[in-house]
Each structure stands twice: as structure tokens, then as C-alpha cells.
Motif scaffolding. Structure first.
Motif, PDB file in Angstrom:
ATOM      1  N   GLN A   1      39.667  47.293  25.905  1.00  0.00           N
ATOM      2  CA  GLN A   1      41.005  47.601  26.395  1.00  0.00           C
ATOM      3  C   GLN A   1      40.984  48.429  27.679  1.00  0.00           C
ATOM      4  OE1 GLN A   1      43.404  49.664  23.495  1.00  0.00           O
ATOM      5  NE2 GLN A   1      45.271  49.517  24.715  1.00  0.00           N
ATOM      6  N   ILE A   2      40.079  49.421  27.768  1.00  0.00           N
ATOM      7  CA  ILE A   2      40.136  50.349  28.897  1.00  0.00           C
ATOM      8  C   ILE A   2      38.950  50.216  29.861  1.00  0.00           C
ATOM      9  CG2 ILE A   2      41.479  52.003  27.554  1.00  0.00           C
ATOM     10  CD1 ILE A   2      38.980  53.657  27.169  1.00  0.00           C
ATOM     11  N   GLY A   3      37.853  49.629  29.396  1.00  0.00           N
ATOM     12  CA  GLY A   3      36.728  49.355  30.280  1.00  0.00           C
ATOM     13  C   GLY A   3      35.720  50.470  30.466  1.00  0.00           C
ATOM     14  N   HIS A   4      36.005  51.692  29.966  1.00  0.00           N
ATOM     15  CA  HIS A   4      35.113  52.827  30.195  1.00  0.00           C
ATOM     16  C   HIS A   4      34.066  52.958  29.081  1.00  0.00           C
ATOM     17  CE1 HIS A   4      37.917  53.691  33.285  1.00  0.00           C
ATOM     18  NE2 HIS A   4      38.867  54.159  32.484  1.00  0.00           N
ATOM     19  N   THR A   5      33.061  53.785  29.323  1.00  0.00           N
ATOM     20  CA  THR A   5      32.008  54.030  28.340  1.00  0.00           C
ATOM     21  C   THR A   5      32.566  54.784  27.133  1.00  0.00           C
ATOM     22  OG1 THR A   5      30.337  54.137  30.085  1.00  0.00           O
ATOM     23  CG2 THR A   5      29.755  55.088  27.957  1.00  0.00           C
ATOM     24  N   VAL A   6      32.202  54.323  25.942  1.00  0.00           N
ATOM     25  CA  VAL A   6      32.657  54.947  24.703  1.00  0.00           C
ATOM     26  C   VAL A   6      31.435  55.421  23.910  1.00  0.00           C
ATOM     27  CG1 VAL A   6      34.037  54.668  22.620  1.00  0.00           C
ATOM     28  CG2 VAL A   6      34.614  53.355  24.677  1.00  0.00           C
ATOM     29  N   HIS A   7      31.493  56.651  23.429  1.00  0.00           N
ATOM     30  CA  HIS A   7      30.390  57.228  22.648  1.00  0.00           C
ATOM     31  C   HIS A   7      30.856  57.619  21.241  1.00  0.00           C
ATOM     32  CE1 HIS A   7      28.602  58.281  26.714  1.00  0.00           C
ATOM     33  NE2 HIS A   7      27.546  57.796  26.079  1.00  0.00           N
ATOM     34  N   LEU A   8      29.896  57.644  20.318  1.00  0.00           N
ATOM     35  CA  LEU A   8      30.113  58.178  18.972  1.00  0.00           C
ATOM     36  C   LEU A   8      28.984  59.159  18.700  1.00  0.00           C
ATOM     37  CD1 LEU A   8      31.792  57.873  16.278  1.00  0.00           C
ATOM     38  CD2 LEU A   8      29.988  56.300  15.531  1.00  0.00           C
ATOM     39  N   ALA A   9      29.310  60.337  18.162  1.00  0.00           N
ATOM     40  CA  ALA A   9      28.296  61.369  17.956  1.00  0.00           C
ATOM     41  C   ALA A   9      28.490  62.073  16.624  1.00  0.00           C
ATOM     42  CB  ALA A   9      28.336  62.393  19.096  1.00  0.00           C
ATOM     43  N   VAL A  10      27.400  62.646  16.103  1.00  0.00           N
ATOM     44  CA  VAL A  10      27.440  63.433  14.863  1.00  0.00           C
ATOM     45  C   VAL A  10      26.660  64.731  15.082  1.00  0.00           C
ATOM     46  CG1 VAL A  10      27.672  61.432  13.350  1.00  0.00           C
ATOM     47  CG2 VAL A  10      25.386  62.274  13.934  1.00  0.00           C
TER      48      VAL A  10
ATOM     49  N   LEU B   1      24.157  64.524  18.291  1.00  0.00           N
ATOM     50  CA  LEU B   1      23.425  63.330  18.706  1.00  0.00           C
ATOM     51  C   LEU B   1      24.362  62.151  18.883  1.00  0.00           C
ATOM     52  CD1 LEU B   1      20.549  63.555  16.060  1.00  0.00           C
ATOM     53  CD2 LEU B   1      20.446  64.363  18.417  1.00  0.00           C
ATOM     54  N   TYR B   2      24.118  61.369  19.922  1.00  0.00           N
ATOM     55  CA  TYR B   2      24.831  60.102  20.068  1.00  0.00           C
ATOM     56  C   TYR B   2      24.254  59.100  19.075  1.00  0.00           C
ATOM     57  CZ  TYR B   2      26.799  61.656  24.545  1.00  0.00           C
ATOM     58  OH  TYR B   2      27.488  62.336  25.521  1.00  0.00           O
TER      59      TYR B   2
ATOM     60  N   SER C   1      30.322  50.787  29.854  1.00  0.00           N
ATOM     61  CA  SER C   1      31.486  50.425  30.653  1.00  0.00           C
ATOM     62  C   SER C   1      31.311  49.021  31.228  1.00  0.00           C
ATOM     63  CB  SER C   1      31.663  51.421  31.798  1.00  0.00           C
ATOM     64  OG  SER C   1      30.558  51.342  32.686  1.00  0.00           O
ATOM     65  N   ARG C   2      32.403  48.460  31.712  1.00  0.00           N
ATOM     66  CA  ARG C   2      32.354  47.120  32.265  1.00  0.00           C
ATOM     67  C   ARG C   2      32.059  47.125  33.774  1.00  0.00           C
ATOM     68  NH1 ARG C   2      37.269  46.265  29.285  1.00  0.00           N
ATOM     69  NH2 ARG C   2      38.411  46.007  31.250  1.00  0.00           N
ATOM     70  N   TYR C   3      31.988  48.303  34.378  1.00  0.00           N
ATOM     71  CA  TYR C   3      31.716  48.366  35.811  1.00  0.00           C
ATOM     72  C   TYR C   3      30.243  48.744  36.050  1.00  0.00           C
ATOM     73  CZ  TYR C   3      33.622  52.868  34.251  1.00  0.00           C
ATOM     74  OH  TYR C   3      33.931  53.988  33.536  1.00  0.00           O
ATOM     75  N   PRO C   4      29.731  48.549  37.277  1.00  0.00           N
ATOM     76  CA  PRO C   4      28.304  48.729  37.560  1.00  0.00           C
ATOM     77  C   PRO C   4      27.768  50.134  37.324  1.00  0.00           C
ATOM     78  CG  PRO C   4      29.376  47.488  39.311  1.00  0.00           C
ATOM     79  CD  PRO C   4      30.465  48.008  38.437  1.00  0.00           C
ATOM     80  N   VAL C   5      28.596  51.164  37.512  1.00  0.00           N
ATOM     81  CA  VAL C   5      28.122  52.538  37.344  1.00  0.00           C
ATOM     82  C   VAL C   5      27.809  52.786  35.873  1.00  0.00           C
ATOM     83  CG1 VAL C   5      28.680  54.973  37.654  1.00  0.00           C
ATOM     84  CG2 VAL C   5      29.537  53.275  39.278  1.00  0.00           C
ATOM     85  N   ARG C   6      26.604  53.265  35.581  1.00  0.00           N
ATOM     86  CA  ARG C   6      26.169  53.500  34.213  1.00  0.00           C
ATOM     87  C   ARG C   6      25.896  54.979  33.977  1.00  0.00           C
ATOM     88  NH1 ARG C   6      28.020  49.267  33.410  1.00  0.00           N
ATOM     89  NH2 ARG C   6      27.065  47.367  32.604  1.00  0.00           N
ATOM     90  N   MET C   7      26.132  55.443  32.736  1.00  0.00           N
ATOM     91  CA  MET C   7      25.801  56.804  32.352  1.00  0.00           C
ATOM     92  C   MET C   7      24.397  56.829  31.772  1.00  0.00           C
ATOM     93  SD  MET C   7      29.327  58.200  30.657  1.00  0.00           S
ATOM     94  CE  MET C   7      28.563  59.811  30.447  1.00  0.00           C
ATOM     95  N   TYR C   8      23.748  57.991  31.879  1.00  0.00           N
ATOM     96  CA  TYR C   8      22.369  58.107  31.415  1.00  0.00           C
ATOM     97  C   TYR C   8      22.256  58.467  29.936  1.00  0.00           C
ATOM     98  CZ  TYR C   8      21.016  57.855  36.304  1.00  0.00           C
ATOM     99  OH  TYR C   8      20.826  57.440  37.596  1.00  0.00           O
ATOM    100  N   SER C   9      23.353  58.560  29.239  1.00  0.00           N
ATOM    101  CA  SER C   9      23.313  58.879  27.812  1.00  0.00           C
ATOM    102  C   SER C   9      22.589  57.777  27.043  1.00  0.00           C
ATOM    103  CB  SER C   9      24.736  59.050  27.270  1.00  0.00           C
ATOM    104  OG  SER C   9      25.504  57.894  27.547  1.00  0.00           O
ATOM    105  N   ARG C  10      21.940  58.174  25.945  1.00  0.00           N
ATOM    106  CA  ARG C  10      21.197  57.230  25.128  1.00  0.00           C
ATOM    107  C   ARG C  10      21.474  57.490  23.650  1.00  0.00           C
ATOM    108  NH1 ARG C  10      20.878  55.332  29.347  1.00  0.00           N
ATOM    109  NH2 ARG C  10      19.075  54.666  30.574  1.00  0.00           N
ATOM    110  N   ILE C  11      21.529  56.422  22.865  1.00  0.00           N
ATOM    111  CA  ILE C  11      21.677  56.560  21.419  1.00  0.00           C
ATOM    112  C   ILE C  11      20.464  57.307  20.870  1.00  0.00           C
ATOM    113  CG2 ILE C  11      21.792  55.316  19.227  1.00  0.00           C
ATOM    114  CD1 ILE C  11      23.304  53.104  20.679  1.00  0.00           C
ATOM    115  N   GLY C  12      20.723  58.306  20.022  1.00  0.00           N
ATOM    116  CA  GLY C  12      19.658  59.115  19.459  1.00  0.00           C
ATOM    117  C   GLY C  12      19.296  60.326  20.282  1.00  0.00           C
TER     118      GLY C  12
END
Length: 254
Positions: free
Chosen positions: A90-99, A106-107, A113-124
Motif C-alpha cells: 500500500q505505501i511502498g516503504h520498508t516495514v520491520h517487525l521486532a521483538v 531484534l528484527y 521498500s519498492r524503490y532503489p534505496v535500501r536500508m542496512y537492517s537485517r533480520i536477526g
């Protein structure tokens, strides 16, 4: 058969209010005592109700064991993932889930996201606990004494000029997050990245996870990202309902 099952299940919320005798159960169900007795005996055989010495019935220990087992086997990531995908679509941005686990946030899931710019976050990977929106949401839900103990043990690196500088400021931020029910990281970890988040709660109302939406300034400004907060909160609420078993239909009947 369905009527019998319905009647048997109707006994459980009655006994959740406290012990009841055979007559009270029969009256509540609108059935003869012999019918109520058969239902209670069946539930007793399965450990779901227990007959006390005063001949009143209460919920059985097996019911609590089943409930605990069900909670332990719930996978918040599995439940949340379709909702995160839908929000991302719906919005196109990066979505995270964490505990929050073992003093780290931790992610456990990420939708790019749907655009070329990427975040450096990683699962775990642990998040920057003193600035991340998801961390603020998870820590804000801790009891006050535990929040203070956690804050006093943390280092407060100044990632940017907007980073939280010390424990006192961090505790004030957590108090605000706890009261308003959402959190932000507006350039606190990276000057060019903004983030908004909302909590996911279990059946007991405690925060079990947190989700967030992040975007760089080159795509949307902080003010533009904040306009998406209602969508983020609705997504978190939808995950909460599914995770805790509070379906819209049940809520309507409550």
C-alpha cells in the motif's frame, strides 16, 4: 451435536467468573440438570473443569495448560507477515517487525521498500536500542522499575545530533511512548532515515512485538511519513487482533 458442543463450551466462560454448582450451570444453559451434569462430566474427564469438595465446579488445570501451550506456540512473525506485506504494498516503504529478547531488540521480519534505496537492517540483527522506534515501543511496555534498570545499563551513543543523549532523556521518551501508544525515530540513528512504529499486543495486553515503517528523506519527509501513522497503527491493531484471538466478530459480540 453442534448444539451439545455449543452448550459445553458455554460452561467455560461461566466458570471463568468463579465456581458454580450444577443448578447454576443448568439455569445458565437453560437445560435440565441431567443434561448439564452430562456436559460437566465430559468436561471433567478431559480436565477442563474440576469438581470441588463442596460439589461446585471450577475451571480445570488442563485448560490453563492448553492455554499456556497455545501461547508458547504462537508465532507472531507468521501471523504478522501477511499484514506487513499488505502495508508495504500500500505505501511502498520498508516495514520491520521486532521483538525484545535477552536485553536486545531484534528484527525478526523485514519487507523491503519498492524503490532503489535500501536500508542496512537485517533480520536477526539487533537494533540501535536507544533510538529505534520499535525499541522504544518494546521497552516502554516494561514495568517502571525494569525500564529504569534497563536504561541505567545502556550506553547512549550519539549516532546523530538527534540521538537520545542519556538515561533520563530516554526514560522521558519511553514515558511519552507508553502514553501515546506509538513511537518515532526521526533521524536519531541516521540523519537521512525516519521511522514510525506501533505496538503489537498479546491477549493480556502486553506488547509482544513492534512494527515500524522507515523511509529516507530523499523519498518522503518526516512530516509526510507521519501522515502514515494511522495506517501503521491500524496494521498493528489488525495483527494484535489475530495474534490475541480477538476477531472483529468476537469483539462485536463482546
Amino acid at each position: 451435536m453442534s448444539q451439545t458442543v455449543d452448550r459445553a463450551l458455554s460452561i467455560l466462560p461461566l466458570l471463568a467468573q468463579g465456581p458454580a454448582d450444577l443448578g447454576q450451570v443448568a439455569d445458565r444453559l437453560g437445560v435440565h440438570k441431567s443434561t448439564a451434569l452430562r456436559l460437566l462430566r465430559t468436561l471433567h474427564e478431559h480436565g477442563l473443569v474440576y469438581r470441588q469438595q463442596d460439589q461446585r465446579y471450577r475451571l480445570g488445570a488442563r485448560l490453563f495448560a492448553l492455554a499456556q501451550e497455545a501461547v508458547e506456540n504462537l508465532d507472531v512473525r507468521e501471523i504478522a507477515h501477511p499484514h506487513l506485506l499488505a502495508l508495504n504494498e500500500q505505501i511502498g516503504h520498508t516495514v520491520h517487525l521486532a521483538v525484545y529478547e535477552e536485553s536486545e531488540v531484534l528484527y525478526i521480519d523485514k519487507v523491503e521498500s519498492r524503490y532503489p534505496v535500501r536500508m542496512y537492517s537485517r533480520i536477526g540483527k539487533p537494533v540501535a536500542i536507544t533510538v529505534a522506534a520499535v525499541a522504544k515501543l518494546l521497552l516502554a511496555d516494561l514495568p517502571e522499575a525494569e525500564r529504569r534498570a534497563v536504561a541505567e545499563k545502556l550506553d547512549f551513543p550519539m549516532y546523530t545530533s538527534r540521538s537520545i543523549p542519556n538515561a533520563a532523556a530516554f526514560l522521558r521518551e519511553l514515558a511519552t511512548v507508553r502514553e501515546q501508544g506509538w513511537a518515532t525515530d526521526l533521524g536519531g540513528h541516521e540523519e537521512s532515515i525516519n521511522c514510525i512504529g506501533a505496538p503489537i499486543r498479546g491477549a493480556d495486553g502486553r506488547v509482544v512485538a513492534a512494527m515500524s515503517v522507515s523511509a529516507p528523506n530523499v523519498v518522503v519527509t518526516a512530516d509526510e511519513l507521519l501522515t502514515l501513522l494511522p495506517l501503521v497503527r491500524r496494521c498493528a491493531d489488525a495483527i494484535t487482533r489475530e495474534y490475541s484471538g480477538q476477531t472483529p466478530q468476537k469483539e462485536a459480540q463482546a
